[in-house]
Design a protein around this motif. Structure first.
Motif, PDB file in Angstrom:
ATOM      1  N   GLU A 319       0.514  -1.165  -0.084  1.00 34.73           N
ATOM      2  CA  GLU A 319       0.189   0.003  -0.214  1.00 34.73           C
ATOM      3  C   GLU A 319       0.836   1.232   0.149  1.00 34.73           C
ATOM      4  O   GLU A 319       0.747   1.903  -1.128  1.00 34.73           O
ATOM      5  N   LYS A 320       1.905   0.972   0.815  1.00 37.07           N
ATOM      6  CA  LYS A 320       2.921   2.233   0.910  1.00 37.07           C
ATOM      7  C   LYS A 320       3.944   2.919  -0.814  1.00 37.07           C
ATOM      8  O   LYS A 320       4.207   3.039  -0.548  1.00 37.07           O
ATOM      9  N   GLY A 321       3.992   1.395  -1.345  1.00 46.30           N
ATOM     10  CA  GLY A 321       4.446   1.475  -2.062  1.00 46.30           C
ATOM     11  C   GLY A 321       6.441   1.132  -2.283  1.00 46.30           C
ATOM     12  O   GLY A 321       6.915   1.970  -2.595  1.00 46.30           O
ATOM     13  N   TYR A 322       6.172   0.254  -0.614  1.00 48.15           N
ATOM     14  CA  TYR A 322       7.729   0.441  -0.217  1.00 48.15           C
ATOM     15  C   TYR A 322       8.730  -0.428  -1.525  1.00 48.15           C
ATOM     16  O   TYR A 322       7.798  -1.378  -2.079  1.00 48.15           O
ATOM     17  N   ASP A 323       9.876  -0.529  -1.282  1.00 49.74           N
ATOM     18  CA  ASP A 323      10.597  -1.502  -1.872  1.00 49.74           C
ATOM     19  C   ASP A 323      11.136  -2.238   0.005  1.00 49.74           C
ATOM     20  O   ASP A 323      12.081  -1.641   0.829  1.00 49.74           O
ATOM     21  N   PRO A 324      10.733  -3.707  -0.362  1.00 54.52           N
ATOM     22  CA  PRO A 324      11.033  -3.737   1.842  1.00 54.52           C
ATOM     23  C   PRO A 324      12.485  -4.166   1.723  1.00 54.52           C
ATOM     24  O   PRO A 324      12.967  -3.873   3.139  1.00 54.52           O
ATOM     25  N   SER A 325      13.652  -4.030   1.098  1.00 53.88           N
ATOM     26  CA  SER A 325      14.494  -4.333   1.267  1.00 53.88           C
ATOM     27  C   SER A 325      15.255  -2.453   1.580  1.00 53.88           C
ATOM     28  O   SER A 325      16.736  -2.650   2.662  1.00 53.88           O
ATOM     29  N   LYS A 326      14.785  -1.922   1.310  1.00 54.69           N
ATOM     30  CA  LYS A 326      15.040  -0.397   1.579  1.00 54.69           C
ATOM     31  C   LYS A 326      14.038  -0.217   3.372  1.00 54.69           C
ATOM     32  O   LYS A 326      14.720   1.451   3.598  1.00 54.69           O
ATOM     33  N   ILE A 327      13.577  -0.637   3.390  1.00 54.96           N
ATOM     34  CA  ILE A 327      13.032  -0.541   4.879  1.00 54.96           C
ATOM     35  C   ILE A 327      13.628  -0.507   5.774  1.00 54.96           C
ATOM     36  O   ILE A 327      14.586  -1.807   6.136  1.00 54.96           O
TER      37      ILE A 327
END
Length: 470
Positions: A319-327
């Motif tokens: 939903e946030k449009g994040y890349d999980p590797s960048k969190i």
């Protein structure tokens, strides 16, 4: 000054927390035009409802070096809970020599109630839910094991009914009213048998226990359908079996027989505490309940399926449009609220002092034996360890490293070891080195409650995080 992604993330989180706590109003747009857009770090705080269910623990490790847990409690919420303790009979010394023609005189067990230690967060060694039960009379029984306790018998359900004789070994009715030591006279047949031990058996504990086995101690349940009862935690290491016998002296002629006293211990280094519960029917997969039980022990407790939690996290990322590797997670906490009972004393009598997420996993890489362990997020005592907050009515637990793993790993990598039981824990301090460790509270019993997902103040996970730029 430009804030670049080369700065340490931990510094930024510290700065964010400091700014949030400051009472000075800051113009956050100052200098904004001098920072290139690709150098921005997104720092945010998000919260999620937790999908809690109710689930029983399975085969809880109850081998204890410290406590013998004996008693029974019946509650309206959970029904009957029964506790017993078993251990091998072991010589207190490998230098025993019974002499010539030994004859038993008497044999008895002395077990002192354990004391609360300043090196542990364990708050009580006499557990009851109403003050009227603190000195009720309980009947104890001692049974002879048909086998010795080996290294595979480590769990609350390791002792079966077929493992011990149905005939009590105690000579008389054993009545215990709490708060002190208990003395139990045993049938002389046990002493007579122990006196037949060979020198080889007396010199080697493993040989001795394989032949003579051990004892199992239980108590009667509350009378009829009475609500109440008490769980007593005795000191295992201070429990001694004393045997008085006489023998024929051989160091001179025409000497009369002499009496002497020898001792045995209840378990060479540990005992097994058994638990029988009636609460399994309280299990529920309903994730909209307003209230969840906390029984501890091998009973019903709040539970989170790891795959369901992973799904919530993945949906949030999408939903946030994040890349999980960048969190990068700076701080993640689990908050479990509860409502105050009308009688505030119930907080002390029924609620655990600490609640923390635990997992069930192999004890090492070479065995399939599984124990319950607190998640590794407890490694720093500076982090919230789920201590009860009697002012705000909640438990708060650090869960940072595990949440980072749930974000970074694919769903296929999230196995059963990520499943979460909310479980009572104890913090212990090594008396010599001062080091602290966190373990599950395997001997206490509780009748607490926390709010469920359907409550107005529901359990939640809060994540303070940043999203790195490419």
């Amino acid at each position: 000054m430009q804030i670049k992604k080369g700065f340490k993330i931990s510094f930024l989180f510290t700065l964010l927390i400091f700014a949030a706590q400051s009472c000075i109003t800051t113009d956050k747009t100052v200098g904004e035009k001098y920072v290139p857009e690709d150098q921005y770090l997104k720092i945010a705080l998000d919260s999620f409802a937790l999908p809690l269910k109710i689930k029983s623990a399975d085969s809880v490790q109850t081998a204890s070096t410290a406590y013998m847990a004996i008693g029974s409690i019946r509650t309206e919420e959970f029904g009957l809970a029964k506790f017993g303790s078993a251990a091998n009979i072991c010589p207190s010394s490998t230098a025993l020599d019974f002499g010539e023609d030994p004859q038993i005189v008497s044999i008895y067990m002395l077990a002192p109630l354990a004391e609360v230690s300043s090196y542990s967060t364990m708050e009580r060694t006499s557990i009851y839910f109403d003050q009227s039960q603190s000195n009720i009379v309980q009947n104890f029984h001692v049974y002879r094991l048909n086998r010795y306790i080996d290294s595979s018998m480590l769990f609350h359900n390791s002792i079966k009914e077929s493992d011990y004789s149905p005939v009590p070994l105690n000579m008389n009715e054993v009545v215990y009213a709490g708060g002190d030591s208990i003395k139990i006279y045993l049938d002389n047949s046990l002493g007579a048998e122990l006196l037949t031990a060979t020198d080889e058996e007396l010199d080697t504990i493993s040989r001795f226990v394989k032949r003579f086995g051990g004892l199992y101690i239980t108590s009667d349940e509350p009378i009829g359908s009475d609500i109440g009862g008490r769980l007593n935690l005795f000191s295992r290491s201070a429990t001694v079996i004393y045997m008085k016998y006489n023998f024929k002296p051989t160091w001179d002629e025409n000497l009369e027989r002499k009496d002497t006293l020898v001792s045995f211990v209840f378990g060479d280094s540990y005992c097994i505490n058994t638990i029988s519960l009636s609460s399994k029917g309280k299990e529920s997969n309903n994730t909209s309940l307003k209230e969840l039980p906390v029984e501890g022990s091998a009973g019903v407790n709040p539970y989170i399926d790891a795959q369901e939690l992973k799904s919530i996290i993945d949906n949030w990322i999408a939903e946030k449009g994040y890349d999980p590797s960048k969190i990068v997670v700076g701080k993640a906490t689990l908050t479990f609220p509860f409502e105050f009972p009308e009688d505030f004393s119930e907080i002390d009598n029924k609620y655990p002092p600490y609640l923390f997420p635990v997992q069930r996993r192999n004890i090492n890489d070479t065995t399939f034996i599984k124990y319950y362990y607190p998640f590794s997020d407890n490694s720093s005592t500076d982090n919230p360890l789920g201590e009860i907050n009697r002012s705000t009515g909640n438990y708060i637990c650090d869960f940072t490293s595990t949440v980072q793993q749930l974000i970074a790993n694919d769903a296929s990598e999230i196995d059963d070891t990520y499943n979460i039981w909310l479980y009572p824990i104890v913090q212990e301090t090594d008396a010599t080195y001062g080091t602290k460790s966190i373990v599950i509270d395997q001997v206490s019993y509780f009748n607490g409650k926390i709010n469920g997902p359907g409550a107005e103040r529901y359990p939640m996970m809060t994540i303070l995080y940043t999203v790195l730029n490419d």
